[in-house]
Scaffold this motif. Sequence first.
Motif, PDB file in Angstrom:
ATOM      1  N   VAL A   1      31.488  -2.839  24.021  1.00 19.98           N
ATOM      2  CA  VAL A   1      31.339  -1.758  23.047  1.00 19.98           C
ATOM      3  C   VAL A   1      31.255  -2.399  21.667  1.00 19.98           C
ATOM      4  O   VAL A   1      32.195  -3.074  21.224  1.00 19.98           O
ATOM      5  CB  VAL A   1      32.507  -0.767  23.125  1.00 19.98           C
ATOM      6  CG1 VAL A   1      32.352   0.314  22.051  1.00 19.98           C
ATOM      7  CG2 VAL A   1      32.584  -0.137  24.515  1.00 19.98           C
ATOM      8  N   LEU A   2      30.121  -2.209  20.994  1.00 21.52           N
ATOM      9  CA  LEU A   2      29.878  -2.853  19.707  1.00 21.52           C
ATOM     10  C   LEU A   2      29.659  -1.812  18.623  1.00 21.52           C
ATOM     11  O   LEU A   2      28.957  -0.810  18.836  1.00 21.52           O
ATOM     12  CB  LEU A   2      28.635  -3.760  19.773  1.00 21.52           C
ATOM     13  CG  LEU A   2      28.600  -4.851  20.845  1.00 21.52           C
ATOM     14  CD1 LEU A   2      27.286  -5.616  20.772  1.00 21.52           C
ATOM     15  CD2 LEU A   2      29.787  -5.804  20.682  1.00 21.52           C
ATOM     16  N   ALA A   3      30.254  -2.058  17.465  1.00 16.08           N
ATOM     17  CA  ALA A   3      29.904  -1.294  16.270  1.00 16.08           C
ATOM     18  C   ALA A   3      28.605  -1.863  15.716  1.00 16.08           C
ATOM     19  O   ALA A   3      28.425  -3.082  15.669  1.00 16.08           O
ATOM     20  CB  ALA A   3      31.022  -1.388  15.237  1.00 16.08           C
ATOM     21  N   ALA A   4      27.677  -1.015  15.313  1.00 19.69           N
ATOM     22  CA  ALA A   4      26.355  -1.472  14.892  1.00 19.69           C
ATOM     23  C   ALA A   4      25.951  -0.819  13.581  1.00 19.69           C
ATOM     24  O   ALA A   4      26.238   0.360  13.339  1.00 19.69           O
ATOM     25  CB  ALA A   4      25.315  -1.168  15.969  1.00 19.69           C
ATOM     26  N   ARG A   5      25.267  -1.592  12.751  1.00 21.37           N
ATOM     27  CA  ARG A   5      24.684  -1.067  11.524  1.00 21.37           C
ATOM     28  C   ARG A   5      23.432  -0.243  11.858  1.00 21.37           C
ATOM     29  O   ARG A   5      22.790  -0.442  12.885  1.00 21.37           O
ATOM     30  CB  ARG A   5      24.295  -2.206  10.589  1.00 21.37           C
ATOM     31  CG  ARG A   5      25.452  -3.060  10.108  1.00 21.37           C
ATOM     32  CD  ARG A   5      26.328  -2.333   9.115  1.00 21.37           C
ATOM     33  NE  ARG A   5      27.237  -3.256   8.432  1.00 21.37           N
ATOM     34  CZ  ARG A   5      28.222  -2.859   7.632  1.00 21.37           C
ATOM     35  NH1 ARG A   5      28.444  -1.562   7.432  1.00 21.37           N
ATOM     36  NH2 ARG A   5      29.001  -3.750   7.038  1.00 21.37           N
ATOM     37  N   ASP A   6      23.064   0.647  10.945  1.00 17.55           N
ATOM     38  CA  ASP A   6      21.906   1.504  11.174  1.00 17.55           C
ATOM     39  C   ASP A   6      20.596   0.729  11.215  1.00 17.55           C
ATOM     40  O   ASP A   6      19.627   1.163  11.853  1.00 17.55           O
ATOM     41  CB  ASP A   6      21.815   2.583  10.086  1.00 17.55           C
ATOM     42  CG  ASP A   6      23.032   3.501  10.095  1.00 17.55           C
ATOM     43  OD1 ASP A   6      23.801   3.453  11.075  1.00 17.55           O
ATOM     44  OD2 ASP A   6      23.211   4.269   9.127  1.00 17.55           O
ATOM     45  N   ASN A   7      20.537  -0.418  10.517  1.00 19.11           N
ATOM     46  CA  ASN A   7      19.285  -1.180  10.433  1.00 19.11           C
ATOM     47  C   ASN A   7      19.193  -2.281  11.494  1.00 19.11           C
ATOM     48  O   ASN A   7      18.402  -3.206  11.357  1.00 19.11           O
ATOM     49  CB  ASN A   7      19.133  -1.797   9.047  1.00 19.11           C
ATOM     50  CG  ASN A   7      20.218  -2.837   8.756  1.00 19.11           C
ATOM     51  OD1 ASN A   7      21.258  -2.858   9.420  1.00 19.11           O
ATOM     52  ND2 ASN A   7      19.983  -3.691   7.776  1.00 19.11           N
TER      53      ASN A   7
ATOM     54  N   THR B   1      21.956   7.680   9.085  1.00 17.53           N
ATOM     55  CA  THR B   1      23.123   8.009   8.254  1.00 17.53           C
ATOM     56  C   THR B   1      23.696   9.379   8.610  1.00 17.53           C
ATOM     57  O   THR B   1      24.844   9.680   8.267  1.00 17.53           O
ATOM     58  CB  THR B   1      22.737   7.975   6.773  1.00 17.53           C
ATOM     59  OG1 THR B   1      21.595   8.822   6.569  1.00 17.53           O
ATOM     60  CG2 THR B   1      22.382   6.552   6.337  1.00 17.53           C
ATOM     61  N   ALA B   2      22.910  10.184   9.305  1.00 11.64           N
ATOM     62  CA  ALA B   2      23.387  11.516   9.682  1.00 11.64           C
ATOM     63  C   ALA B   2      24.142  11.511  11.004  1.00 11.64           C
ATOM     64  O   ALA B   2      24.886  12.448  11.294  1.00 11.64           O
ATOM     65  CB  ALA B   2      22.211  12.492   9.767  1.00 11.64           C
ATOM     66  N   THR B   3      23.953  10.466  11.822  1.00 12.77           N
ATOM     67  CA  THR B   3      24.582  10.460  13.152  1.00 12.77           C
ATOM     68  C   THR B   3      25.567   9.320  13.358  1.00 12.77           C
ATOM     69  O   THR B   3      26.312   9.339  14.338  1.00 12.77           O
ATOM     70  CB  THR B   3      23.498  10.375  14.247  1.00 12.77           C
ATOM     71  OG1 THR B   3      22.729   9.176  14.066  1.00 12.77           O
ATOM     72  CG2 THR B   3      22.568  11.584  14.194  1.00 12.77           C
ATOM     73  N   ASP B   4      25.566   8.320  12.466  1.00 11.75           N
ATOM     74  CA  ASP B   4      26.407   7.153  12.729  1.00 11.75           C
ATOM     75  C   ASP B   4      27.890   7.405  12.503  1.00 11.75           C
ATOM     76  O   ASP B   4      28.721   6.551  12.828  1.00 11.75           O
ATOM     77  CB  ASP B   4      25.954   5.959  11.882  1.00 11.75           C
ATOM     78  CG  ASP B   4      26.089   6.225  10.382  1.00 11.75           C
ATOM     79  OD1 ASP B   4      26.559   7.323  10.001  1.00 11.75           O
ATOM     80  OD2 ASP B   4      25.729   5.335   9.597  1.00 11.75           O
TER      81      ASP B   4
ATOM     82  N   GLY C   1      28.020   3.791  16.083  1.00  9.92           N
ATOM     83  CA  GLY C   1      27.783   3.697  14.648  1.00  9.92           C
ATOM     84  C   GLY C   1      28.963   3.055  13.927  1.00  9.92           C
ATOM     85  O   GLY C   1      30.120   3.246  14.315  1.00  9.92           O
ATOM     86  N   TRP C   2      28.677   2.305  12.865  1.00 11.27           N
ATOM     87  CA  TRP C   2      29.735   1.577  12.139  1.00 11.27           C
ATOM     88  C   TRP C   2      30.835   2.512  11.628  1.00 11.27           C
ATOM     89  O   TRP C   2      32.032   2.264  11.891  1.00 11.27           O
ATOM     90  CB  TRP C   2      29.103   0.786  10.994  1.00 11.27           C
ATOM     91  CG  TRP C   2      29.894  -0.397  10.542  1.00 11.27           C
ATOM     92  CD1 TRP C   2      30.888  -0.411   9.600  1.00 11.27           C
ATOM     93  CD2 TRP C   2      29.766  -1.755  10.989  1.00 11.27           C
ATOM     94  NE1 TRP C   2      31.387  -1.665   9.421  1.00 11.27           N
ATOM     95  CE2 TRP C   2      30.710  -2.521  10.261  1.00 11.27           C
ATOM     96  CE3 TRP C   2      28.957  -2.386  11.911  1.00 11.27           C
ATOM     97  CZ2 TRP C   2      30.859  -3.892  10.447  1.00 11.27           C
ATOM     98  CZ3 TRP C   2      29.093  -3.752  12.088  1.00 11.27           C
ATOM     99  CH2 TRP C   2      30.038  -4.489  11.364  1.00 11.27           C
ATOM    100  N   PRO C   3      30.506   3.619  10.942  1.00 10.64           N
ATOM    101  CA  PRO C   3      31.582   4.526  10.491  1.00 10.64           C
ATOM    102  C   PRO C   3      32.328   5.182  11.655  1.00 10.64           C
ATOM    103  O   PRO C   3      33.556   5.365  11.578  1.00 10.64           O
ATOM    104  CB  PRO C   3      30.824   5.571   9.665  1.00 10.64           C
ATOM    105  CG  PRO C   3      29.548   4.912   9.278  1.00 10.64           C
ATOM    106  CD  PRO C   3      29.194   4.028  10.431  1.00 10.64           C
ATOM    107  N   ALA C   4      31.615   5.503  12.732  1.00 12.63           N
ATOM    108  CA  ALA C   4      32.287   6.131  13.883  1.00 12.63           C
ATOM    109  C   ALA C   4      33.249   5.169  14.553  1.00 12.63           C
ATOM    110  O   ALA C   4      34.341   5.570  14.996  1.00 12.63           O
ATOM    111  CB  ALA C   4      31.244   6.626  14.889  1.00 12.63           C
TER     112      ALA C   4
END
Length: 409
Positions: free
Chosen positions: A135-141, A158-161, A219-222
């Motif tokens: 399980v990895l946190a990932a940036r949007d780009n 940015t709306a789903t992360d 997502g990183w924030p999630a």
Amino acid sequence: MTATGTRAARGGTRPIRLSPGDVLRLGLIGVRVRKMRAVLSALGISIGIATMIMVTGIPSSSQQALLRQLTALGTNLLQAQPQQDGGTTATLPRNADVMARRIGPVTHASAVANAHRSIQRTDRSDPDDSIGISVLAARDNLLSTVNGSVHSGRFFTTATDRYPTVVLGYQAASVLGFKKLVPGEPAPQVVIDHRWFTVIGILDPMPLTRDLEQSALVGWPAATKYLHFDGHPTVIYVKARDDAIDDVRGVLPATLNPQVPDLVQVSRPSDALAAKRASEHSFSGLFLGLAGVALLVGGIGVANTMIISVLERRREIGLRRALGANRGHIRGQFLTEAVVLSGLGGLAGALIGAVAVAAYATYQGWPIVIPPTSVAEGVAGALLVGVVAGVYPSVRAARLPPTEALAAA
């Protein structure tokens, strides 16, 4: 006798010179008369040349296809990750990808981080069974950096992360039993750290970043909100200009960790494939050796054919000698015949090899690459074999006494 008479006498005994066209026509006599023997003699040469063309052409086509694939996937992609320091793994700054993006030639930079959580298909699965998926946190780009693409669904924005959503790598989705997401149908869910996450996307295969294929991306924030992620990335992906990739590779450790740059390991995903190409070249060398053996056997066959031809055509040799042909004419005739045999075999082998390379490359979906130098060297090698194979038979034919040759049955 006067000096003029002496010169005239000498001029009268001057040997007749044959033009190159005459020598070639004489050399073709044996090939035209004994067609089946000529074909069998040239066969060994053609096999050797065809093998040489295939050995150089097929790896060249494979390499070109590989280079195209690497270019599409990202030969200019670097991976940076912390190494262990005294039994503990060093950490990278939380904004390490932003720091990497400040390097001049860098065009993209992104990051993933191991959240150290397990994923299950349902809430009834054993939470201690990680089933080999990270399980990895990932940036949007991330996808734009690693040249990835979405097989079905969508990637983070940015709306789903910031919500409990997950994007599965191709292999991870297969392990969990998901093939694709169907629009209009309810999205499947998985359990991560005792919380339901909605699957919003499945990625296409990514051969240069196998770790992402076997991962579940959040997502990183999630990840920070729901998985108690500390924000330190574990892998930084950096894409730079092709002409500056080595320079970026040299300064990247000090950029990501100025205090202890030695604890940052930087690698290129294409380095492993370079080792694969090196092993292919080793096998190419082996097959080139086999092609050389085939050429040697073919040369021996040509020499044997020419020796038998000399024995069978002794009366012809004697008749030509009686009509004024000298030893040089006889040598030229039989040497030319040997070279013609080898040359025809070389041309046939080059054609067969080129057709074989084109057929195999087309079957594999590769670009057709036939090195012109290999074709030229193959034909030149065949001619050289013909010269070497024809020297002894031609000299033997030229040394036959006319009376002995005419008396032969």
